[in-house]
Enzyme design. Structure first.
Site, mmCIF file in Angstrom:
data_model
loop_
_atom_site.group_PDB
_atom_site.id
_atom_site.type_symbol
_atom_site.label_atom_id
_atom_site.label_comp_id
_atom_site.label_asym_id
_atom_site.label_seq_id
_atom_site.Cartn_x
_atom_site.Cartn_y
_atom_site.Cartn_z
ATOM 1 N N LYS A 1 -3.286 -11.182 -6.814
ATOM 2 C CA LYS A 1 -4.990 -11.230 -6.741
ATOM 3 C C LYS A 1 -5.835 -10.138 -6.388
ATOM 4 C CE LYS A 1 -5.895 -9.010 -1.997
ATOM 5 N NZ LYS A 1 -6.980 -8.420 -1.238
ATOM 6 N N LYS B 1 1.133 -1.443 0.237
ATOM 7 C CA LYS B 1 0.061 -0.185 -0.280
ATOM 8 C C LYS B 1 0.867 0.862 0.265
ATOM 9 C CE LYS B 1 -3.887 -1.923 0.391
ATOM 10 N NZ LYS B 1 -5.641 -1.852 0.427
ATOM 11 N N LYS C 1 -10.554 -5.112 -4.988
ATOM 12 C CA LYS C 1 -11.421 -4.418 -5.816
ATOM 13 C C LYS C 1 -11.625 -3.056 -6.045
ATOM 14 C CE LYS C 1 -13.313 -4.531 -0.287
ATOM 15 N NZ LYS C 1 -12.701 -3.940 -0.031
HETATM 16 P P1 ATP Z 1 -8.374 -3.734 -0.971
HETATM 17 O O1 ATP Z 1 -8.340 -3.299 -2.796
HETATM 18 O O2 ATP Z 1 -9.178 -2.183 -0.858
HETATM 19 O O3 ATP Z 1 -7.067 -3.668 -0.460
HETATM 20 P P2 ATP Z 1 -9.270 -6.312 -0.926
HETATM 21 O O4 ATP Z 1 -9.940 -6.532 -2.416
HETATM 22 O O5 ATP Z 1 -8.134 -6.528 -1.060
HETATM 23 O O6 ATP Z 1 -9.023 -4.619 -0.780
HETATM 24 P P3 ATP Z 1 -10.133 -6.354 1.311
HETATM 25 O O7 ATP Z 1 -11.304 -5.223 2.059
HETATM 26 O O8 ATP Z 1 -8.235 -6.345 2.012
HETATM 27 O O9 ATP Z 1 -10.725 -6.669 -0.143
HETATM 28 O O10 ATP Z 1 -10.440 -7.893 1.924
HETATM 29 C C1 ATP Z 1 -11.515 -8.170 2.454
HETATM 30 C C2 ATP Z 1 -11.724 -9.114 2.996
HETATM 31 O O11 ATP Z 1 -11.830 -10.304 1.680
HETATM 32 C C3 ATP Z 1 -10.755 -10.048 3.657
HETATM 33 O O12 ATP Z 1 -11.154 -11.205 4.460
HETATM 34 C C4 ATP Z 1 -9.439 -10.568 2.261
HETATM 35 O O13 ATP Z 1 -9.374 -11.871 3.116
HETATM 36 C C5 ATP Z 1 -10.443 -11.121 1.225
HETATM 37 N N1 ATP Z 1 -10.274 -11.122 0.130
HETATM 38 C C6 ATP Z 1 -9.708 -10.251 -0.518
HETATM 39 N N2 ATP Z 1 -9.305 -10.347 -1.372
HETATM 40 C C7 ATP Z 1 -9.768 -11.745 -1.831
HETATM 41 C C8 ATP Z 1 -9.186 -12.990 -2.772
HETATM 42 N N3 ATP Z 1 -8.941 -12.216 -4.277
HETATM 43 N N4 ATP Z 1 -9.640 -13.777 -2.894
HETATM 44 C C9 ATP Z 1 -10.153 -14.386 -1.412
HETATM 45 N N5 ATP Z 1 -10.221 -13.344 -1.011
HETATM 46 C C10 ATP Z 1 -10.101 -12.338 -0.539
#
Ligand code: ATP
Ligand code: LTN
Length: 334
Positions: A197, A115, A200
């Site tokens: 990964k 980040k 969002k």
């Molecule tokens: P950002 O892009 O804002 O970092 P993010 O999509 O990585 O967001 P988070 O809000 O960090 O999402 O995660 C919310 C939940 O979803 C957490 O439990 C995280 O482990 C899970 N998660 C996030 N991305 C994935 C993915 N690609 N596959 C499976 N689980 C995920």
């Protein structure tokens, strides 16, 4: 334990529109665990401001996320669904735990490194101590189990370390939490770059399936998903794009990867991608429909927000008071 049940805590940030990765990796498991545990599901808005946010947009997204928790199947009568910012104990405990966390530990966190590379103009102290706030979230409710995707494992480990360190000094104050990682869907990858990964906050909308995407968009994104030229549906690291699609298909249908290989033996990627798209649409459609209904019922959502914040606040205060006493803060005079 609350009423003889083990405690579960988890949360998500309202930093964007949820993806199918968030759903399959986390939210779906939350629903399946919600009967067995006493659950706290938070919209972690304090965490969100570690990255600059537009205030109106943050408020809108946070409410949508809270509504989505319910739309996905969490019953707010049985699960405590609330905004982190409505319970001041999170920030108060985070401060105390900051004093039990080392700079060196935080320096090793890969999410901080990622980040800060992404937001090089705003590497703030909140971003650095983000895992301490997450530890406070979990420890405040004496959670036994924390369902998350694989990317959050490192934060779970530091939470356990902080809790054990605190307990070693003051006695058994905190429950040591265990992570819960689902068997399938724990790490859904980007549709455009299967080495990354699905996230969002990805700038490329074709990289992610959003929970609110309409069926045509979902089908189109899967058709465009990056694969390879092997032309066979196999669950192997050599074909990361196909492997990811199998993971999504498995998580949506409950079929094992071997079964999926058999089902598409001799078939082309076109057929397979259509099946993955259809499986995703059928999983997301009921969530979308329920969301649309709930969103209209402002009074109901408001009542959930109010009642659950009170419930969360009650349990948070119990732990916080205990901790304040242990570290030597004077009792309030009433
Ligand atoms: P950002 O892009 O804002 O970092 P993010 O999509 O990585 O967001 P988070 O809000 O960090 O999402 O995660 C919310 C939940 O979803 C957490 O439990 C995280 O482990 C899970 N998660 C996030 N991305 C994935 C993915 N690609 N596959 C499976 N689980 C995920
Ligand atoms: N850091 C997590 C969100 C989060 C969380 C938590 C998850 C904040 N506090 C407590 C589980 C338990 C994330 O970015 N996904």
């Amino acid at each position: 334990m609350i009423d003889g049940k083990k405690v579960l805590f988890s949360g998500m940030q309202a930093t964007g529109t949820l993806t199918i990765g968030n759903y399959l990796g986390a939210l779906k498991n939350w629903v399946s665990l919600s009967e067995e545990y006493e659950c706290f599901y938070s919209v972690v808005d304090l965490h969100s401001i570690t990255v600059r946010q537009d205030p109106a947009e943050l408020r809108r997204r946070a409410r949508a996320l809270l509504t989505l928790y319910i739309a996905a199947g969490l019953d707010p009568k049985k699960n405590c669904i609330y905004y982190q910012s409505h319970v001041s104990g999170h920030a108060e405990l985070a401060w105390i735990l900051n004093c039990f966390t080392y700079m060196g530990e935080l320096n090793r966190m890969t999410q901080f490194k990622d980040k800060s590379a992404k937001h090089a103009d705003n590497i703030n102290a909140g971003l650095f101590t983000y895992p301490v706030l997450m530890a406070a979230d979990i420890l405040l409710y004496q959670a036994d189990v924390v369902p998350v995707g694989i990317d959050q494992m490192q934060h779970l480990e530091i939470t356990r370390d902080i809790a054990q360190r605190f307990n070693a000094i003051y006695g058994d104050v905190f429950t040591i939490p265990e992570p819960y990682i689902g068997k399938v869907g724990a790490k859904i990858m980007s549709l455009q770059d299967p080495a990354k990964k699905m996230s969002k906050s990805d700038e490329n909308p074709n990289a992610s399936i959003y929970l609110m995407d309409d069926p045509d968009t979902i089908m189109r994104k899967f058709k465009r998903a990056v694969t390879d030229s092997e032309a066979c549906v196999r669950y192997t690291d050599e074909q990361p794009g196909i492997k990811n699609l199998i993971d999504i298909y498995s998580a949506c249908t409950g079929k094992k990867p071997e079964e999926v290989e058999r089902e598409f033996d001799g078939k082309g990627y076109g057929d397979f991608k259509t099946a993955v798209g259809e499986a995703a649409v059928s999983v997301l459609k009921p969530v979308q429909e329920r969301f649309a209904e709930l969103e209209k019922d402002k009074a109901y959502i408001d009542s959930v927000i109010k009642e659950n914040a009170e419930k969360a606040g009650y349990f948070a205060q119990k732990t916080l008071r205990k901790v304040q006493k242990k570290v030597g803060f004077p009792e309030k005079i009433r």
